[in-house]
Design a protein around this motif. Structure first.
Motif, PDB file in Angstrom:
ATOM      1  N   GLY A  51      27.541   2.385  29.074  1.00  0.00           N
ATOM      2  CA  GLY A  51      26.845   2.927  27.913  1.00  0.00           C
ATOM      3  C   GLY A  51      25.666   3.785  28.312  1.00  0.00           C
ATOM      4  N   LYS A  76      34.865   2.218  24.845  1.00  0.00           N
ATOM      5  CA  LYS A  76      33.592   1.575  25.163  1.00  0.00           C
ATOM      6  C   LYS A  76      33.756   0.065  25.023  1.00  0.00           C
ATOM      7  CE  LYS A  76      29.350   1.021  26.196  1.00  0.00           C
ATOM      8  NZ  LYS A  76      29.801  -0.067  27.060  1.00  0.00           N
ATOM      9  N   TRP A  77      33.249  -0.640  26.064  1.00  0.00           N
ATOM     10  CA  TRP A  77      33.325  -2.105  26.051  1.00  0.00           C
ATOM     11  C   TRP A  77      32.190  -2.674  26.886  1.00  0.00           C
ATOM     12  CZ3 TRP A  77      36.957  -5.596  29.330  1.00  0.00           C
ATOM     13  CH2 TRP A  77      36.933  -6.910  28.843  1.00  0.00           C
ATOM     14  N   GLN A 107      26.354  -2.191  25.108  1.00  0.00           N
ATOM     15  CA  GLN A 107      27.162  -1.908  23.915  1.00  0.00           C
ATOM     16  C   GLN A 107      26.300  -2.212  22.705  1.00  0.00           C
ATOM     17  OE1 GLN A 107      30.913  -3.952  23.872  1.00  0.00           O
ATOM     18  NE2 GLN A 107      31.849  -2.556  22.407  1.00  0.00           N
ATOM     19  N   MET A 151      35.916   2.031  20.266  1.00  0.00           N
ATOM     20  CA  MET A 151      34.940   0.982  20.561  1.00  0.00           C
ATOM     21  C   MET A 151      35.684  -0.347  20.470  1.00  0.00           C
ATOM     22  SD  MET A 151      31.604   0.029  20.975  1.00  0.00           S
ATOM     23  CE  MET A 151      30.501   1.274  20.291  1.00  0.00           C
ATOM     24  N   THR A 179      35.957  -4.055  19.814  1.00  0.00           N
ATOM     25  CA  THR A 179      35.090  -4.835  18.942  1.00  0.00           C
ATOM     26  C   THR A 179      35.888  -5.993  18.331  1.00  0.00           C
ATOM     27  OG1 THR A 179      33.647  -4.663  16.987  1.00  0.00           O
ATOM     28  CG2 THR A 179      35.549  -3.188  17.049  1.00  0.00           C
ATOM     29  N   TYR A 228      30.068   4.556  13.262  1.00  0.00           N
ATOM     30  CA  TYR A 228      30.604   4.783  14.599  1.00  0.00           C
ATOM     31  C   TYR A 228      31.310   6.128  14.692  1.00  0.00           C
ATOM     32  CZ  TYR A 228      29.384  -0.006  15.447  1.00  0.00           C
ATOM     33  OH  TYR A 228      28.654  -1.157  15.590  1.00  0.00           O
ATOM     34  N   CYS A 242      24.570  -4.392  18.595  1.00  0.00           N
ATOM     35  CA  CYS A 242      23.789  -5.349  19.376  1.00  0.00           C
ATOM     36  C   CYS A 242      23.075  -6.367  18.491  1.00  0.00           C
ATOM     37  CB  CYS A 242      22.783  -4.618  20.267  1.00  0.00           C
ATOM     38  SG  CYS A 242      21.577  -3.615  19.396  1.00  0.00           S
ATOM     39  N   HIS A 258      25.779  -9.525  18.251  1.00  0.00           N
ATOM     40  CA  HIS A 258      26.375 -10.223  19.394  1.00  0.00           C
ATOM     41  C   HIS A 258      26.412 -11.731  19.163  1.00  0.00           C
ATOM     42  CE1 HIS A 258      26.586  -6.591  21.581  1.00  0.00           C
ATOM     43  NE2 HIS A 258      25.409  -6.595  22.165  1.00  0.00           N
TER      44      HIS A 258
END
Length: 773
Positions: free
Chosen positions: A492, A512-513, A517, A529, A531, A544, A691, A694
């Motif tokens: 990222g 993206k992982w 993130q 992404m 998710t 996004y 974020c 999470h």
């Protein structure tokens, strides 16, 4: 951290034809290499009018040697007024402007110096440096050629000529000029590095090493040749050997500041900050105009978690060099790491607004913005990411690959965390569970790692490449040759991330992982992404730029540490009070978090709060944090501030925590998983950014969604309620590890199947509808 070409500096005291009065003592101190002793004497002389304009001129020189650039400017301006026909004041003012990143002002001053003295060699060399930096190489060559005709004995002009010849791919000239310098000054590190680079380009790494070894056999005391060998070993990726050669060079030339600086930089790159710091500090004292050395010292202090010391050093550099973007960017990171998010974002925005801020400043802002309690929301992250994308330019065209939806795929892993790192703890088990018959993994490691988990990554990957020293174009070309089908970005906008590489579109599908993130990266070079429906529920797609590739359960697979200590009994049962804890870094500890924690402690009689993170090992940082705690109503006698410890001891420290308090808006990721594994439930608050959710994902994936609040008031009430029911808390703790182990969060085979299906779906989407045969 960026390196800038600086105008050449000749530190020579300027003498008058007749020296009388009290100022010769100051001049003698400056000539004797004691600028600190010279300053008060020269200040007194300048105030008394002694020495004419030469007193303030030499005062400016002394202050420049001490790195006190801002203080030097008024003295040099006074000298310019007193000596209107003298080139030196204008040249020195131009030197300061160049060091402060003010290229236009520097150029004007250097031209003014040449107008007074067309044969002023330092001004010619300084103009050449500015022209080189701006890409006007032919003009720079003309300047240096003129300067060398005027002063053929000055080795720094040969160094500049060698550097310019190398840029023009004129290898014979580059080698000849570097050799000429080393013949005069065998310990000249800059000439040695240029010689090594020219030989490398001409002959290749191994032949160049043989060449340098032959030269060193004929002159075994040449420190410069040891530096050249270090340069070549480093280019070949043999970093321990390169460091050993730098040690040899430093022993051969203990008084050569540039070589000592090179050794300090090598030690810093090797992660040996304790050894690097004194060398870098000594190098800065010897070369106060070298901004790169200060940046590298900032990195050493950062890596040793001495963030307050880093901030102090940066503030001193800003006073000397002005608010240059690279200093502002590092200052923003330091302030953020201290938990001062508002100040950090303000400084990051100043770097973005600076004319020289560029793409790097925009990416730096992306590393700070997610932590801001008000401005770090999902829409703001998307907008900031799109600003980066706009500066980088549109993504390249997707590379050609066979559009077979069911074939074996080559999956690239781009990361600096392929080892014992949050990226490793949250991805390794899932990647190991990917069916090997369907997916080849190719690692592009941005940082070398040698721990046990790094060994497991290597074992799973078919190919392993260390690419941290390569630029984006080189890595993209390597991926093209490797035939990568899907690229997983695990960096990222964090430390070592490569957004510019993603925009080069080195693989048809980019996902993206994990790894910083935080929200959308805003790049059109990213397709998906990875998710889940807790991180990005229905309706969140608008936040996004990427398409959302939702896994059926959590988006990570936690790998519990095999040697974790057993879960301890609930400490409140023997202590008689509840202990809350937060083991997250200070960047996540925001004013709203502190405000909520103060309300919780006020409502739970006798409760304590333990904060633990590496930055709190520094006394100055603890003082700053205590002031913030007091400002938010947290009583000092009920809050423990504890520094970082090795991982095993960190896990054991959860034995003293009853309930973990997750910070917000940037929630814990790995810290939540570790707390749960150690039997400690986590009170969390879900926001709208990636974020900020999470903890929700990990808790819900373990069957504990009722530990997540939707508002700050609910967060406070939830913590108070759970702290008042110790029997229930003790029962949950006793069975929590078994519960986590059985949950999807830790079920690697299950996660591997889900990940495989998601990767295959993304690939089939790229392949498009099947074409009839």
């Amino acid at each position: 951290m960026a390196r800038r070409a600086s105008p050449a500096c000749w530190w020579r005291p300027m003498r008058s034809a007749t020296e009388s009065g009290g100022w010769p003592a100051g001049l003698a101190a400056l000539a004797g290499g004691a600028p600190a002793a010279a300053v008060p004497l020269l200040e007194e002389a300048a105030a008394a009018g002694e020495g004419g304009g030469l007193a303030p001129l030499n005062l400016g020189l002394a202050l420049m040697q001490l790195g006190r650039l801002a203080e030097a400017v008024p003295a040099l301006e006074a000298a310019a007024r007193a000596l209107p026909g003298h080139a030196e004041p204008a040249f020195r003012l131009g030197t300061i402007a160049g060091l402060r990143g003010e290229a236009a002002q520097a150029e004007a001053h250097f031209h003014a110096a040449l107008a007074r003295d067309p044969r002023h060699v330092p001004a010619l060399a300084a103009l050449a440096a500015l022209e080189e930096e701006s890409g006007r190489i032919e003009a720079a060559v003309a300047r240096i050629t003129c300067a060398r005709l005027l002063d053929p004995a000055e080795p720094e002009l040969d160094v500049a000529a060698a550097r310019l010849a190398l840029r023009l791919d004129d290898l014979p000239t580059a080698i000849a000029r570097a050799e000429a310098v080393l013949a005069q000054r065998p310990a000249h590190a800059g000439a040695a590095r240029l010689l090594a680079r020219a030989l490398l380009r001409r002959d290749g790494a191994e032949a160049a090493l043989v060449d340098v070894a032959t030269r060193a056999a004929a002159d075994p005391t040449s420190a410069g040749l040891a530096v050249a060998a270090a340069e070549l070993h480093g280019a070949a990726g043999r970093y321990p050997t390169a460091l050993a050669e730098l040690r040899v060079a430093a022993m051969l030339a203990p008084d050569a500041a540039e070589i000592q600086a090179a050794l300090g930089l090598g030690l810093a790159d090797a992660g040996r900050g304790q050894e690097a710091e004194p060398l870098l500090r000594a190098a800065i004292a010897a070369r106060p105009g070298d901004l790169d050395l200060r940046n590298r010292l900032a990195t050493v202090l950062w890596k040793s978690h001495r963030v307050s010391a880093m901030l102090e050093m940066l503030e001193e550099a800003i006073r000397a060099f002005g608010p240059q973007p690279i200093l502002l960017m590092n200052q923003a990171l330091a302030l953020n790491a201290l938990g001062e998010q508002a100040a950090a974002l303000e400084v990051a925005e100043a770097a973005v607004a600076h004319p020289a801020g560029g793409t790097q400043a925009l990416m730096n802002r992306m590393a700070v913005l997610p932590y801001h309690p008000e401005r770090g929301h999902a829409a703001a992250l998307l907008a900031a990411g799109r600003a980066v994308a706009a500066r980088l330019g549109p993504a390249a065209a997707s590379p050609a690959r066979p559009r077979d939806p069911d074939r074996r795929l080559r999956v690239g892993l781009l990361s600096g965390g392929l080892g014992q790192h949050p990226v490793g703890w949250l991805t390794l088990a899932g990647l190991e569970a990917l069916p090997e018959a369907e997916f080849d993994l190719i690692a592009y490691s941005l940082k070398p790692r040698s721990d046990t988990m790094a060994g497991r990554f290597r074992a799973r990957c078919a190919v392993w490449r260390e690419v941290g020293a390569l630029d984006d174009a080189s890595v993209a070309a390597m991926m093209a040759v490797d035939g990568i089908d899907i690229l997983l970005d695990l960096g990222g906008y964090g430390d070592g991330g490569r957004p510019g590489l993603l925009q080069r579109k080195p693989a048809p599908v980019a996902i993206k992982w994990v790894g910083m993130q935080t929200g959308s990266m805003g790049l059109d070079g990213l397709d998906w992404m990875l998710t889940d429906h807790w991180e990005t529920p229905a309706g969140f797609d608008a936040f996004y730029a990427e398409r959302l590739l939702r896994l059926p359960e959590g988006y990570v697979c936690y790998l519990p540490p095999a040697a974790a200590p057993p879960v301890a009994p609930l400490p409140a049962l023997t202590r008689g009070h509840v202990t809350f804890g937060c083991f997250n870094n200070l960047a996540k500890v925001t004013p709203p978090s502190l405000r909520a924690w103060a309300r919780i402690l006020a409502a739970v009689p006798g409760a304590r709060l333990a904060l633990r993170t590496h930055a709190l090992g520094e006394a100055a940082t603890r003082d700053r944090v205590r002031a913030r705690l007091a400002a938010h109503g947290l009583p000092e006698d009920r809050v423990a501030l504890e520094g970082g410890v090795p991982h095993q001891a960190l896990l054991a420290a959860y034995g003293g925590i009853d309930i973990a308090l997750d910070p917000f808006p940037y929630a814990g990721g790995l810290t939540v998983c570790e707390a749960l594994w150690m039997g400690v439930p986590v009170v969390a608050l879900a926001g709208d950014s990636f974020c900020a959710r999470h903890a929700l994902s990990h808790l819900a994936n373990t069957g504990l969604p009722d530990w997540v609040a939707a508002t700050e008031a609910d967060y406070v009430a939830l913590a108070i309620e759970r702290a008042r029911d110790l029997p229930r808390l003790a029962a949950l703790r006793a069975g929590l590890r078994a519960r986590v182990a059985a949950a999807p969060l830790c079920d690697a085979p299950r996660f591997g199947r889900s990940l495989a299906a998601a990767l295959r779906h993304a690939w089939r989407e790229w392949c498009g509808p099947a074409t009839p045969v």
